[in-house]
Design an enzyme around this catalytic site. Sequence first.
Site, mmCIF file in Angstrom:
data_model
loop_
_atom_site.group_PDB
_atom_site.id
_atom_site.type_symbol
_atom_site.label_atom_id
_atom_site.label_comp_id
_atom_site.label_asym_id
_atom_site.label_seq_id
_atom_site.Cartn_x
_atom_site.Cartn_y
_atom_site.Cartn_z
ATOM 1 N N ASP A 294 -2.231 -0.491 -3.105
ATOM 2 C CA ASP A 294 -3.264 0.368 -2.677
ATOM 3 C C ASP A 294 -4.416 -0.604 -2.345
ATOM 4 O O ASP A 294 -4.445 -1.973 -2.510
ATOM 5 C CB ASP A 294 -3.777 1.289 -3.807
ATOM 6 N N PHE A 469 -7.786 5.058 -1.253
ATOM 7 C CA PHE A 469 -7.006 6.278 -1.469
ATOM 8 C C PHE A 469 -5.582 5.957 -0.508
ATOM 9 O O PHE A 469 -5.116 6.596 0.244
ATOM 10 C CB PHE A 469 -7.551 7.532 -1.209
ATOM 11 N N HIS A 470 -5.038 4.712 -0.306
ATOM 12 C CA HIS A 470 -4.005 4.322 0.643
ATOM 13 C C HIS A 470 -2.909 3.979 -0.132
ATOM 14 O O HIS A 470 -2.588 2.825 -0.280
ATOM 15 C CB HIS A 470 -4.784 2.952 1.445
ATOM 16 N N LEU A 471 -2.440 4.638 -0.978
ATOM 17 C CA LEU A 471 -1.217 4.461 -1.942
ATOM 18 C C LEU A 471 0.149 4.456 -1.105
ATOM 19 O O LEU A 471 0.124 5.225 -0.409
ATOM 20 C CB LEU A 471 -1.167 5.129 -2.996
#
Length: 535
Positions: A294, A469-471
């Site tokens: 992330d 919030f870039h999982l």
Amino acid sequence: MNADSFDYVLVGAGSAGSLLAARLIESGALTVCVLEAGPPDHSPYIHIPAGYIRTLHDPAYTWQFKTEPVPGTLNRIFATTQGRTLGGSGSINGLIYNRGQAADFDHWAQRGNRGWGYDDVLPYFRRTEQRLGGDARYRGQNGDFKVTDLDWRHPVCEAFLAGVVSMGIPRNPDYNGAQQDGAGYYQRAISRGRRVSTARAFLHPALGKGGLDIRTNAQATRILFDGHRASGVRYRQRGIDREVRARREVILCGGSINSPKLLQLSGIGPGSLLQELGIPVVHALPGVGENLRDHYAVRMVARARCRTINNFSRQPFLAWEIAKWMLGRPSILALSPSLVHVFWKSDEALDAPDLQFAFTPASYKAGGIAGLLDSFPGMTCGIWQQRPESLGYVRARSNDPMEHPRIQPNYLAHENDRRVLLAGIKLGRRLLATPELAPYFDREELPGADARSDAEIMDWALKQGSTVFHLIGTCRMGPDSDPTAVVDDRLRVRGVEGLRVSDASIMPSMPSANTNASTLMIAEKAADFVLGRAP
């Protein structure tokens, strides 16, 4: 159990699921059932871009996931919110359209994933997109997903960009074109003042074509198997357990938290974990839920000497902004949270950028990404390392499908991640201290005058940084020689039949970008795989 059957069952109507479902029914010869755990996307706050401030914290439309305490950030716990409605995270995100660098995808191919190099994936980016202008070699003009330029200007943004250029960083009008390096205005998934999600662009129009059954408030609880072949999905809808059967395939589009969790609950995952949870093993795959990555960001805040979005969002200015939005004119209601981009290097010796900056003439209390705007006029410069090396995991907490999993992103566990972030903060301070921005710059609020040494700066970053919030990566794609690969290069889950994954969880490594654009590309490519079409 009430059971019925379709050719394909898709779990999740998010950015990938909505697009993929629409592609699968285009011929009119197939039937598709889509299970979405959340409600329909009826809320006006989803479709008004500025409404992300509300939807991001609304459990009706989001999974309010929380991480485990993260050792590398003083054991802090983070919200890793994901979309839970038609359009998924693309219905609640920051609306930025950012593909990444060509080398990102060439690296995927070099790791043994055939057909995933930049030249291979570029046609899929172009297929989705409707982008007026730009180089047609890179940009699509006939797709249904509209990507637009910012139509709202503020003198602080122009001054910031002028200062960036004075430091030797060039203007780049299209970071999604030939190269990413440089600065300019972000491209957005906004059209006519409203958010563009894959639900709006693809799923809703597909409903009129037949063959598509969308079931909302339907949470998948287990993949059903006949031997080692996926044959359907069990789901819970309004307290009732139901089943739907797949004649051809089950396709997971639940994202980097829900897809590995569902696989584990269904008996596909690390054998030791499944044994601990009392889940019968269908196929032991040690990589399911591992390799989580992330983006970890810090947000520098300064007071401004002019009115900013902080002022325009309050009366008497807000009434005029609402009126402009209703009249189709540029308004703060139709803005993404980040307006200006800078892609640059933490070290001049590098061949390509490894830092991303997001500047906007607005600021939030405590530097947060969304929430209450500061009472003073402010500006924010967010900073994150593009390709983090720290790895975490997602693991089911129990065999109860309603219980949230354990999420450990391990932010800043890798020494290089800390080094690059520190360099980025120092560069960010220089970007905010240019003579061009000086007429609008009052004083630094965050990290503040007390943070001067490297140790003091990093102490602030550990205390105040947060997720973007870039999982990605928890069902990682890889060749047979990779023991932690979950899917092959056609997105088929290893060791079983009739089961694929199509979402951000299959990414082998982090693209140098926000992740939504690449997720759309993955769904486009998955459609060709499923339908047996040539690339």
